[in-house]
Design an enzyme around this catalytic site. Structure first.
Site, PDB file in Angstrom:
ATOM      1  N   GLU A   1       8.854   8.681   9.043  1.00 38.99           N
ATOM      2  CA  GLU A   1       9.496   8.928   7.908  1.00 38.99           C
ATOM      3  C   GLU A   1      10.306  10.288   7.917  1.00 38.99           C
ATOM      4  O   GLU A   1      10.290  11.094   6.764  1.00 38.99           O
ATOM      5  CB  GLU A   1       8.597   8.711   6.754  1.00 38.99           C
ATOM      6  CG  GLU A   1       8.003   7.414   6.702  1.00 38.99           C
ATOM      7  CD  GLU A   1       6.930   7.126   5.386  1.00 38.99           C
ATOM      8  OE1 GLU A   1       7.359   7.664   4.270  1.00 38.99           O
ATOM      9  OE2 GLU A   1       6.253   6.390   5.589  1.00 38.99           O
TER      10      GLU A   1
ATOM     11  N   MET B   1       7.995  -5.009   4.840  1.00 44.57           N
ATOM     12  CA  MET B   1       6.651  -5.512   5.387  1.00 44.57           C
ATOM     13  C   MET B   1       5.434  -4.715   4.624  1.00 44.57           C
ATOM     14  O   MET B   1       4.713  -4.199   5.266  1.00 44.57           O
ATOM     15  CB  MET B   1       6.556  -5.063   7.008  1.00 44.57           C
ATOM     16  CG  MET B   1       7.501  -5.986   7.572  1.00 44.57           C
ATOM     17  SD  MET B   1       7.966  -5.581   9.508  1.00 44.57           S
ATOM     18  CE  MET B   1       6.389  -6.396  10.091  1.00 44.57           C
ATOM     19  N   LYS B   2       5.874  -4.653   3.448  1.00 38.77           N
ATOM     20  CA  LYS B   2       4.804  -4.320   2.434  1.00 38.77           C
ATOM     21  C   LYS B   2       4.195  -5.259   1.457  1.00 38.77           C
ATOM     22  O   LYS B   2       4.807  -6.542   1.455  1.00 38.77           O
ATOM     23  CB  LYS B   2       5.257  -3.007   1.465  1.00 38.77           C
ATOM     24  CG  LYS B   2       5.782  -1.945   2.200  1.00 38.77           C
ATOM     25  CD  LYS B   2       6.826  -0.949   1.394  1.00 38.77           C
ATOM     26  CE  LYS B   2       6.894   0.163   2.244  1.00 38.77           C
ATOM     27  NZ  LYS B   2       7.842   1.082   1.503  1.00 38.77           N
TER      28      LYS B   2
ATOM     29  N   HIS C   1       4.854  -1.477   8.694  1.00 35.60           N
ATOM     30  CA  HIS C   1       4.620  -0.335   7.669  1.00 35.60           C
ATOM     31  C   HIS C   1       4.852  -1.187   6.312  1.00 35.60           C
ATOM     32  O   HIS C   1       6.022  -1.844   6.004  1.00 35.60           O
ATOM     33  CB  HIS C   1       5.597   0.725   7.864  1.00 35.60           C
ATOM     34  CG  HIS C   1       5.678   1.672   6.653  1.00 35.60           C
ATOM     35  ND1 HIS C   1       4.720   2.753   6.552  1.00 35.60           N
ATOM     36  CD2 HIS C   1       6.336   1.692   5.526  1.00 35.60           C
ATOM     37  CE1 HIS C   1       4.903   3.268   5.287  1.00 35.60           C
ATOM     38  NE2 HIS C   1       6.004   2.840   4.622  1.00 35.60           N
TER      39      HIS C   1
ATOM     40  N   ASN D   1      -1.505   3.465   3.834  1.00 35.15           N
ATOM     41  CA  ASN D   1      -0.777   4.408   3.769  1.00 35.15           C
ATOM     42  C   ASN D   1      -1.031   5.316   2.262  1.00 35.15           C
ATOM     43  O   ASN D   1      -1.258   4.443   1.135  1.00 35.15           O
ATOM     44  CB  ASN D   1       0.746   3.620   3.443  1.00 35.15           C
ATOM     45  CG  ASN D   1       1.838   4.661   3.234  1.00 35.15           C
ATOM     46  OD1 ASN D   1       1.891   5.669   4.020  1.00 35.15           O
ATOM     47  ND2 ASN D   1       2.986   4.256   2.584  1.00 35.15           N
ATOM     48  N   GLU D   2      -1.084   6.394   2.292  1.00 35.01           N
ATOM     49  CA  GLU D   2      -1.174   7.352   1.173  1.00 35.01           C
ATOM     50  C   GLU D   2      -2.328   7.066   0.356  1.00 35.01           C
ATOM     51  O   GLU D   2      -2.209   7.016  -0.785  1.00 35.01           O
ATOM     52  CB  GLU D   2       0.102   7.176   0.324  1.00 35.01           C
ATOM     53  CG  GLU D   2       1.371   7.500   1.175  1.00 35.01           C
ATOM     54  CD  GLU D   2       2.691   7.479   0.131  1.00 35.01           C
ATOM     55  OE1 GLU D   2       2.604   7.271  -1.088  1.00 35.01           O
ATOM     56  OE2 GLU D   2       3.858   7.517   0.609  1.00 35.01           O
TER      57      GLU D   2
ATOM     58  N   TRP E   1      13.669   8.306   8.856  1.00 34.96           N
ATOM     59  CA  TRP E   1      13.622   7.221   7.366  1.00 34.96           C
ATOM     60  C   TRP E   1      15.192   7.335   6.769  1.00 34.96           C
ATOM     61  O   TRP E   1      15.218   7.590   5.925  1.00 34.96           O
ATOM     62  CB  TRP E   1      12.824   7.869   6.547  1.00 34.96           C
ATOM     63  CG  TRP E   1      12.087   6.761   5.611  1.00 34.96           C
ATOM     64  CD1 TRP E   1      12.372   6.551   4.225  1.00 34.96           C
ATOM     65  CD2 TRP E   1      11.073   5.910   6.084  1.00 34.96           C
ATOM     66  NE1 TRP E   1      11.747   5.932   3.656  1.00 34.96           N
ATOM     67  CE2 TRP E   1      10.933   5.040   4.956  1.00 34.96           C
ATOM     68  CE3 TRP E   1      10.534   5.556   7.172  1.00 34.96           C
ATOM     69  CZ2 TRP E   1      10.317   4.109   4.864  1.00 34.96           C
ATOM     70  CZ3 TRP E   1       9.766   4.472   6.960  1.00 34.96           C
ATOM     71  CH2 TRP E   1       9.449   3.725   6.163  1.00 34.96           C
TER      72      TRP E   1
HETATM   73  C1  XIL Z   1      10.343   3.982   0.145  1.00 37.16           C
HETATM   74  C2  XIL Z   1      11.605   3.272   0.559  1.00 37.16           C
HETATM   75  O1  XIL Z   1      12.438   3.770   1.309  1.00 37.16           O
HETATM   76  C3  XIL Z   1      12.292   2.554  -0.746  1.00 37.16           C
HETATM   77  O2  XIL Z   1      13.353   1.792  -0.169  1.00 37.16           O
HETATM   78  C4  XIL Z   1      11.391   1.864  -1.477  1.00 37.16           C
HETATM   79  O3  XIL Z   1      11.733   1.366  -2.462  1.00 37.16           O
HETATM   80  C5  XIL Z   1       9.926   2.685  -1.694  1.00 37.16           C
HETATM   81  O4  XIL Z   1       9.580   3.167  -0.440  1.00 37.16           O
HETATM   82  N1  XIL Z   1       6.315   6.835   1.562  1.00 37.16           N
HETATM   83  C6  XIL Z   1       6.467   5.683   2.291  1.00 37.16           C
HETATM   84  C7  XIL Z   1       7.613   4.878   2.357  1.00 37.16           C
HETATM   85  O5  XIL Z   1       5.572   5.378   2.960  1.00 37.16           O
HETATM   86  O6  XIL Z   1       7.127   3.386   2.438  1.00 37.16           O
HETATM   87  C8  XIL Z   1       8.534   5.019   1.310  1.00 37.16           C
HETATM   88  O7  XIL Z   1       9.672   4.026   1.499  1.00 37.16           O
HETATM   89  C9  XIL Z   1       8.920   6.525   0.940  1.00 37.16           C
HETATM   90  C10 XIL Z   1       7.672   7.199   0.777  1.00 37.16           C
END
Ligand code: XIL
Length: 454
Positions: free
Chosen positions: A365, A178-179, A212, A260-261, A414
């Site tokens: 997470e 869902m990205k 997310h 995010n981030e 996570w």
């Molecule tokens: C990670 C997933 O776990 C992986 O499978 C994918 O390849 C990359 O993303 N921060 C986040 C998450 O917000 O979306 C990330 O998830 C891990 C770090």
């Protein structure tokens, strides 16, 4: 003398008094003014305690003075004299209970009542018990959702993965489907097939979905990174993407990480993502506004990492929240942590700052590394490390469980099994950061989660 007896004597005297005065008024034939008792109207408020969903807070709000008041809590305890302040009444057996407040003044009696429903999770808000949380982690937590990530491939395989989801969790997050790079792989072509499978599974199993993440610099498709068009066209494209996605899942996705981030490591200024470059420094606000316009009811979160371990970053995240005003509902603190830290005090600082702002808190997470030393040769999780991990899980859950009810939302882990953790690739060393081993057996960490709820 028992309170109940006093009550009936009072009632008797007041009835006698009323009878006498009324015979004076009607049959006596005097010119005296009739005795009109002061009107008294019983009223009270009831509220489920923020710290214990089995406790009802009762507040006698009857106007006036010099009256007697008695509660019947509907539990077969008889009448209990009202005390000054709020009464805390515990309902720990499922059923329906009618609470009655009786007030007496100058021969006038007035009552008010309300009925509550109680299930095994406590008093049901607004009388609506809904589906029971059942057993497992989700059954042990009555005040917030327990989240887990999944993948559409794992959903379609079924078996122990989906059984474990159903047994312990009631809030589902897609690990990566869902990205934007998956949902919007090329301009004008959305692909919601994986997201639909995850949301459909959640719906079929009474789970909420946390979306997310709409905007993440690390999951931006190449065509967006190299956008061919003006800045205005870019912004219109982002608005269309957010609107299309949020509206598609309106009513089935409870909450979204909108951005995010966004905070850059080190400088704590805004990361210079393509979104910032094309839409300006207020791109976060714009994205939240697009999401809010698309669905006024969905909960909107800002999500980031090192929220606990880095106080400078924490301040920057709180600044973002403050700049969003009422566009934001909550903050997501990615809990990619280790058995060595961050400290309980720093985790608590995340909770305190979020609660102070009146926002919902998502401990998102969560994984707890057991090999922060990055020892490439370690081949198994030692019992010492397993115990340290258990203690850290307990600490995190305990901090979360202690925040006020209004600020609670969900705690999301996570990954299900250690061998599925993204951290194995990320750090490139062995680790066992989750609550289940490769065979889906709960580890001590699982018990740590449960202990954190005590
Ligand atoms: C990670 C997933 O776990 C992986 O499978 C994918 O390849 C990359 O993303 N921060 C986040 C998450 O917000 O979306 C990330 O998830 C891990 C770090």
């Amino acid at each position: 003398m028992k309170i109940k007896n006093i009550y009936f004597i009072l009632l008797f005297i007041s009835a006698l008094f009323t009878a006498c005065s009324s015979s004076d008024d009607t049959g006596g034939g005097t010119d005296d003014d009739p005795i009109i008792p002061d009107p008294i109207v019983a009223s009270f408020t009831s509220e489920i305690s923020g710290s214990d969903p089995r406790v009802l807070l009762l507040n006698n709000t009857t106007a006036g003075e010099d009256f007697d008041a008695y509660w019947d809590y509907g539990k077969g305890d008889g009448l209990i004299e009202d005390q000054p302040g709020i009464e805390e009444v515990t309902y720990d057996t499922p059923g329906q209970f009618t609470i009655t407040l009786t007030v007496l003044k100058s021969g006038v009696t007035s009552t008010a009542n309300t009925t509550i429903n109680v299930d095994e999770d406590g008093i049901c808000p607004n009388g609506d018990c809904g589906p029971s949380n059942g057993s497992g982690l989700k059954g042990a937590t009555t005040t917030f959702s327990v989240g887990m990530i999944t993948r559409s491939s794992l959903i379609s395989s079924g078996g122990q993965h989906t059984q474990s989801l159903i047994a312990d969790f009631n809030n589902l997050t897609s690990e990566y489907e869902m990205k934007m790079n998956i949902m919007y792989p090329s301009q004008g072509n959305y692909d919601f097939s994986a997201a639909d499978a995850i949301v459909g599974f959640a719906q079929a199993n009474n789970m909420d979905v946390h979306g997310h993440a709409l905007i993440w610099h690390n999951a931006t498709p190449p065509w967006v990174e190299n956008f061919a068009g003006t800045d205005a066209e870019f912004e219109a494209m982002v608005e269309d993407y957010i609107t299309t996605t949020v509206q598609r899942y309106s009513g089935t996705v409870r909450s979204w990480d909108v951005v995010n981030e966004a905070v850059e490591d080190g400088s704590n200024s805004l990361r210079n993502s393509v979104f910032r470059q094309k839409m300006g420094d207020n791109y976060i606000q714009k994205c939240f506004q697009f999401a809010r316009n698309a669905d006024p009811n969905v909960l909107l979160f800002y999500n980031d990492y090192n929220f606990a371990s880095d106080s400078g970053k924490r301040a920057a995240i709180f600044d973002i929240a403050d700049s969003l005003g009422n566009l934001i509902d909550g903050l997501g603190a990615q809990m990619h942590i280790s058995i060595n830290g961050p400290s309980a005090a720093n985790i608590q600082a995340v909770a305190d700052g979020t609660v102070t702002r009146g926002l919902k808190l998502h401990f998102a997470e969560l994984d707890i590394r057991t090999n922060p030393e990055e020892d490439a040769n370690v081949s198994a999780l030692s019992s010492t490390k397993a115990q340290q991990q258990k203690d850290k899980f307990e600490e995190v859950v305990n901090i979360y469980n202690s925040i006020p009810l209004d600020n609670k939302f969900a705690l999301t882990v996570w990954g299900l099994r250690d061998n599925e953790s993204w951290l194995l690739d990320f750090w490139g060393v062995p680790d066992w950061p989750l609550m289940f081993d490769e065979s889906y057996n709960p580890k001590p960490a699982y018990q740590g989660f449960l202990d954190g709820l005590q």
